[in-house]
Enzyme design. Sequence first.
Site, PDB file in Angstrom:
ATOM      1  N   ARG A   1       0.825  -1.214   0.000  1.00 14.30           N
ATOM      2  CA  ARG A   1       0.000   0.000   0.000  1.00 14.30           C
ATOM      3  C   ARG A   1       0.855   1.259   0.000  1.00 14.30           C
ATOM      4  NH1 ARG A   1      -5.398  -1.585   2.525  1.00 14.30           N
ATOM      5  NH2 ARG A   1      -5.817   0.621   2.661  1.00 14.30           N
TER       6      ARG A   1
ATOM      7  N   TYR B   1       0.725   4.299  -2.458  1.00 15.14           N
ATOM      8  CA  TYR B   1      -0.356   5.269  -2.230  1.00 15.14           C
ATOM      9  C   TYR B   1      -0.100   6.064  -0.948  1.00 15.14           C
ATOM     10  CZ  TYR B   1      -5.176   7.018  -1.754  1.00 15.14           C
ATOM     11  OH  TYR B   1      -6.301   7.807  -1.631  1.00 15.14           O
ATOM     12  N   ASP B   2       0.110   5.339   0.166  1.00 12.38           N
ATOM     13  CA  ASP B   2       0.240   6.002   1.473  1.00 12.38           C
ATOM     14  C   ASP B   2       1.459   6.929   1.506  1.00 12.38           C
ATOM     15  OD1 ASP B   2      -1.643   4.049   1.806  1.00 12.38           O
ATOM     16  OD2 ASP B   2      -0.696   3.063   3.511  1.00 12.38           O
TER      17      ASP B   2
ATOM     18  N   GLY C   1       3.195   7.952  -1.093  1.00  9.01           N
ATOM     19  CA  GLY C   1       3.062   8.964  -2.148  1.00  9.01           C
ATOM     20  C   GLY C   1       2.282  10.162  -1.636  1.00  9.01           C
TER      21      GLY C   1
ATOM     22  N   SER D   1     -19.011  -0.193  -2.851  1.00  8.72           N
ATOM     23  CA  SER D   1     -19.442  -0.589  -4.200  1.00  8.72           C
ATOM     24  C   SER D   1     -19.480  -2.116  -4.321  1.00  8.72           C
ATOM     25  CB  SER D   1     -18.533   0.034  -5.263  1.00  8.72           C
ATOM     26  OG  SER D   1     -17.187  -0.114  -4.920  1.00  8.72           O
TER      27      SER D   1
ATOM     28  N   GLY E   1     -14.768  -9.272   9.768  1.00  8.47           N
ATOM     29  CA  GLY E   1     -15.796  -8.229   9.643  1.00  8.47           C
ATOM     30  C   GLY E   1     -15.868  -7.314  10.842  1.00  8.47           C
TER      31      GLY E   1
ATOM     32  N   ASP F   1      -4.075  -4.150   5.972  1.00  5.05           N
ATOM     33  CA  ASP F   1      -5.433  -3.590   6.028  1.00  5.05           C
ATOM     34  C   ASP F   1      -5.650  -2.982   7.424  1.00  5.05           C
ATOM     35  OD1 ASP F   1      -7.910  -3.288   4.613  1.00  5.05           O
ATOM     36  OD2 ASP F   1      -8.804  -4.646   6.077  1.00  5.05           O
ATOM     37  N   PRO F   2      -5.965  -1.667   7.515  1.00  7.14           N
ATOM     38  CA  PRO F   2      -6.097  -1.076   8.852  1.00  7.14           C
ATOM     39  C   PRO F   2      -7.274  -1.667   9.629  1.00  7.14           C
ATOM     40  CG  PRO F   2      -6.254   0.610   7.109  1.00  7.14           C
ATOM     41  CD  PRO F   2      -6.201  -0.716   6.435  1.00  7.14           C
TER      42      PRO F   2
ATOM     43  N   ARG G   1     -10.728   2.738  11.600  1.00  8.22           N
ATOM     44  CA  ARG G   1     -10.589   3.996  10.869  1.00  8.22           C
ATOM     45  C   ARG G   1     -11.758   4.899  11.244  1.00  8.22           C
ATOM     46  NH1 ARG G   1      -6.394   4.660   9.009  1.00  8.22           N
ATOM     47  NH2 ARG G   1      -6.086   3.975   6.879  1.00  8.22           N
TER      48      ARG G   1
END
Length: 336
Positions: A165, A168-169, A171, A212, A230, A296-297, A300
């Site tokens: 990740r 993205y993070d 960057g 989505s 979950g 995966d956090p 959040r």
Amino acid sequence: MCACPVAAAAFSRDLFCCMMKPYTEKTVLVSGGAGFLGSHLCERLLSDGCEVLCVDNYYTGSKANVAHLMDNPYFEMIRHDITFPIYLEVDKIFNLACPASPIHYQFDPVQTTKTSVHGSINMLGLAKRVKATILQASTSEVYGDPEIHPQSESYWGRVNPVGIRACYDEGKRCAETLFFDYHRQHGVDIKVARIFNTYGPRMHPNDGRVVSNFIIQALRGQPITIYGDGSQTRSFCFVDDMVEGFIKLMASEPEFAGPVNLGNPHEITIKQLAEIIVDITSSNSEIFFQEIPEDDPRRRKPDISLARTVLDWNPDVSLSQGLGETIEYFQKLLDC
Ligand SMILES: NC(=O)c1ccc[n+]([C@@H]2O[C@H](COP(=O)([O-])OP(=O)(O)OC[C@H]3O[C@@H](n4cnc5c(N)ncnc54)[C@H](O)[C@@H]3O)[C@@H](O)[C@H]2O)c1
């Protein structure tokens, strides 16, 4: 009257445009304007009376997202990759260009970093040249997998710099650094928004984002896939609230640069989200659990006290109302 027919035609076209298009006070550039958030922002800016220049390379956005704006004389679409410089005359810049979902940003991680880093340098260079205020669409991902909860702007984050990740993070973290250095070193007026999960109509149907994904699976009656058990939490903000936050941040006092969290603090588990979507769509889909992806956090949730105080901004679209509009959009898309 001009003797040259080409010049005469150009002259009369310019004259026509002037007559058709009264002067607007603000010309605004939206990079990534053909994407999910960008297209809603372009719409809002047009309705606020701005002239909008939309720059996008259609990497994850689409012409369909802005097709309804194309006939508006105040809207102009420019196909361009922001990793290359662009020369335009504008008053404000919203820098939204960057793939936002893990599937898309991990597809070409080097390009993702380039978009955040080279793209920001190009957009900041433009802002410096034309003395425009520039807003950066940063992200809650700058906090990584956080040790504190909820996350406030003073928290420096916990990011794995070599993980999948990181393009993205890191960057986005480097983009924030660039924004603040252009501000300190060159006096550029900046605004940095740390955006938390946002959803709504025009999200990309195949971007693998949880809202989505669940909606499409529910509408198709397919199994709903949850990564992990979950119990991980997220907070979801409806797109109209987010756009209002962008507008208020851009209009804030010049001294206020941020970074400022924008998001909805209402926190739910991913399992609860799946159940709500199954309920609203009256779907027969069953819920399945799969292995959780790397980095995966777990939790959040934004602390939005700063946005509330400085911007007088508060998201007010409820999850059920926002999901209703989003489900309606995806239903129409699937019916096509
Ligand atoms: N939606 C969210 O929940 C969320 C959360 C945090 C941050 N953000 C940030 O907000 C911005 C918009 O996100 P979105 O959800 O609308 O994503 P999106 O993928 O729908 O929009 C991004 C747009 O940028 C364009 N783009 C990508 N690389 C480009 C490049 N090099 N040059 C020109 N255009 C380019 C894409 O084609 C697309 O239209 C992104 O910067 C993203 O990181 C979004």
